[in-house]
Design a protein around this motif. Structure first.
Motif, PDB file in Angstrom:
ATOM      1  N   ARG A   1     -48.334 -61.927  91.120  1.00  0.00           N
ATOM      2  CA  ARG A   1     -47.624 -60.903  90.364  1.00  0.00           C
ATOM      3  C   ARG A   1     -47.606 -59.588  91.129  1.00  0.00           C
ATOM      4  O   ARG A   1     -48.619 -59.132  91.653  1.00  0.00           O
ATOM      5  CB  ARG A   1     -48.272 -60.696  88.991  1.00  0.00           C
TER       6      ARG A   1
ATOM      7  N   ALA B   1     -46.057 -55.373  91.022  1.00  0.00           N
ATOM      8  CA  ALA B   1     -46.145 -54.290  90.050  1.00  0.00           C
ATOM      9  C   ALA B   1     -45.240 -54.623  88.857  1.00  0.00           C
ATOM     10  O   ALA B   1     -44.553 -55.635  88.842  1.00  0.00           O
ATOM     11  CB  ALA B   1     -45.715 -52.974  90.704  1.00  0.00           C
ATOM     12  N   GLU B   2     -45.240 -53.767  87.856  1.00  0.00           N
ATOM     13  CA  GLU B   2     -44.388 -53.993  86.689  1.00  0.00           C
ATOM     14  C   GLU B   2     -42.936 -54.149  87.121  1.00  0.00           C
ATOM     15  O   GLU B   2     -42.473 -53.481  88.042  1.00  0.00           O
ATOM     16  CB  GLU B   2     -44.522 -52.826  85.705  1.00  0.00           C
ATOM     17  N   ILE B   3     -42.216 -55.030  86.449  1.00  0.00           N
ATOM     18  CA  ILE B   3     -40.819 -55.290  86.794  1.00  0.00           C
ATOM     19  C   ILE B   3     -39.996 -54.015  86.575  1.00  0.00           C
ATOM     20  O   ILE B   3     -40.045 -53.419  85.498  1.00  0.00           O
ATOM     21  CB  ILE B   3     -40.261 -56.431  85.930  1.00  0.00           C
TER      22      ILE B   3
ATOM     23  N   ARG C   1     -37.184 -51.325  85.650  1.00  0.00           N
ATOM     24  CA  ARG C   1     -36.190 -51.308  84.590  1.00  0.00           C
ATOM     25  C   ARG C   1     -34.812 -51.559  85.186  1.00  0.00           C
ATOM     26  O   ARG C   1     -34.483 -51.081  86.258  1.00  0.00           O
ATOM     27  CB  ARG C   1     -36.221 -49.967  83.864  1.00  0.00           C
TER      28      ARG C   1
ATOM     29  N   TYR D   1     -41.185 -62.597  84.487  1.00  0.00           N
ATOM     30  CA  TYR D   1     -42.351 -63.202  85.141  1.00  0.00           C
ATOM     31  C   TYR D   1     -43.102 -64.046  84.130  1.00  0.00           C
ATOM     32  O   TYR D   1     -43.308 -63.636  82.978  1.00  0.00           O
ATOM     33  CB  TYR D   1     -43.282 -62.111  85.685  1.00  0.00           C
TER      34      TYR D   1
ATOM     35  N   TYR E   1     -41.117 -65.953  89.069  1.00  0.00           N
ATOM     36  CA  TYR E   1     -40.093 -64.994  88.690  1.00  0.00           C
ATOM     37  C   TYR E   1     -38.752 -65.724  88.655  1.00  0.00           C
ATOM     38  O   TYR E   1     -38.443 -66.511  89.554  1.00  0.00           O
ATOM     39  CB  TYR E   1     -39.996 -63.861  89.716  1.00  0.00           C
TER      40      TYR E   1
END
Length: 304
Positions: A148, A150-152, A154, A160, A271
């Protein structure tokens, strides 16, 4: 732009030599130079730095490389599609991984998938993590198997799903002084040379851990590698110890895997684009197989 321009660009990017690129394409060197100049003018960027002695691809050239390959591949595929009108259609499925260690996990799954879809034509890619979301959004890959990030961001279309959590371990050669240890604390590594991933290529957690382990070591005590596979080779050769997710380590390597105190397991998963999953049955089947797979040395199974 046209496919000849793109072919010239790819040939120069591969050879870093305009003369060899011309030989490869069976054209003159001035023709290749003219096509590159025309492409640079259309794109508004410099693709290569050229001197009388060397040719070096620019950052803009590297960014354009994947797009150029994809456009040429699509062009070739479109032509082949109509070479034999009566031929059975093929089903393409493009899967990316950050390294070869993850690619090797796919063999048994594709064997099962090929039985389900005889017309399947897999396309396996190694995907730089910094381009992960763009490649998914633009359809360059259908699915990426990876740790994983970082955060997906925007606005991206990817989602994920975790498959398992993989422990971080210290690896060392079988004859290393640490090889007999059952568990290690970070301070146990202080006297020993470290084999590390290039911080620009390491996941955030791995980069932070590496920063803590480096401490006040001098350059002579550190070996930086571009991939986990390269780090494993140096550790097995006795250059030092490394800390990696356990899934990176080939089972055939003559190495000791030792748990590291305070090191959290990292999330490993897939992903993909949710819309693509609903419209592509082969992709949906592969994701289902991945989530049902008994992953090596797992600590937590992905949940439906």
């Amino acid at each position: 732009m046209n496919t000849f321009q793109l072919s010239c660009f790819l040939a120069v990017a591969e050879t870093l030599n305009f003369a060899r690129a011309a030989e490869q394409l069976h054209v003159t060197q001035p023709a290749v130079t003219q096509q590159i100049h025309s492409l640079e003018k259309e794109l508004g960027v410099t693709l290569f730095h050229r001197t009388t002695r060397i040719v070096r691809i620019t950052g803009e050239g590297l960014a354009f490389l994947g797009d150029a390959r994809r456009m040429v591949d699509i062009s070739v595929q479109a032509k082949k599609r109509f070479e034999h009108p009566g031929q059975e259609a093929i089903r393409t499925l493009s899967v990316g991984c950050h390294g070869y260690a993850q690619l090797f996990l796919l063999s048994p799954l594709f064997r099962r998938l090929a039985q389900q879809y005889p017309d399947l034509h897999p396309n396996l890619r190694t995907v730089p993590f910094q381009h992960l979301y763009r490649m998914l959004d633009e359809g360059e890959v259908d699915l990426v198997l990876a740790f994983r990030q970082a955060e997906i961001p925007r606005g991206t279309q990817s989602v994920y799903r975790e498959l398992c959590r993989v422990p971080m371990v210290c690896i060392c050669a079988e004859n290393h002084p640490l090889a007999a240890k059952k568990c290690l604390a970070p301070e146990d590594l202080a006297p020993h040379r470290l084999v590390l991933l290039d911080p620009a290529r390491a996941r955030l957690e791995a980069a932070q851990m590496q920063g803590q382990l480096i401490g006040d070591r001098g350059p002579a005590q550190l070996y930086f590698c571009e991939s986990a596979e390269a780090a494993v080779v140096l550790v097995e050769a006795g250059f030092g110890v490394s800390v990696l997710p356990d899934m990176f380590i080939p089972p055939t390597a003559l190495l000791m895997r030792i748990p590291l105190e305070g090191a959290e397991a990292v999330s490993f998963g897939v992903y993909y684009k949710a819309k693509a999953l609903q419209s592509d049955p082969a992709l949906k089947s592969l994701v289902h197989m991945l989530r049902e797979e008994h992953w090596p040395r797992e600590q937590l199974r992905g949940k439906e």
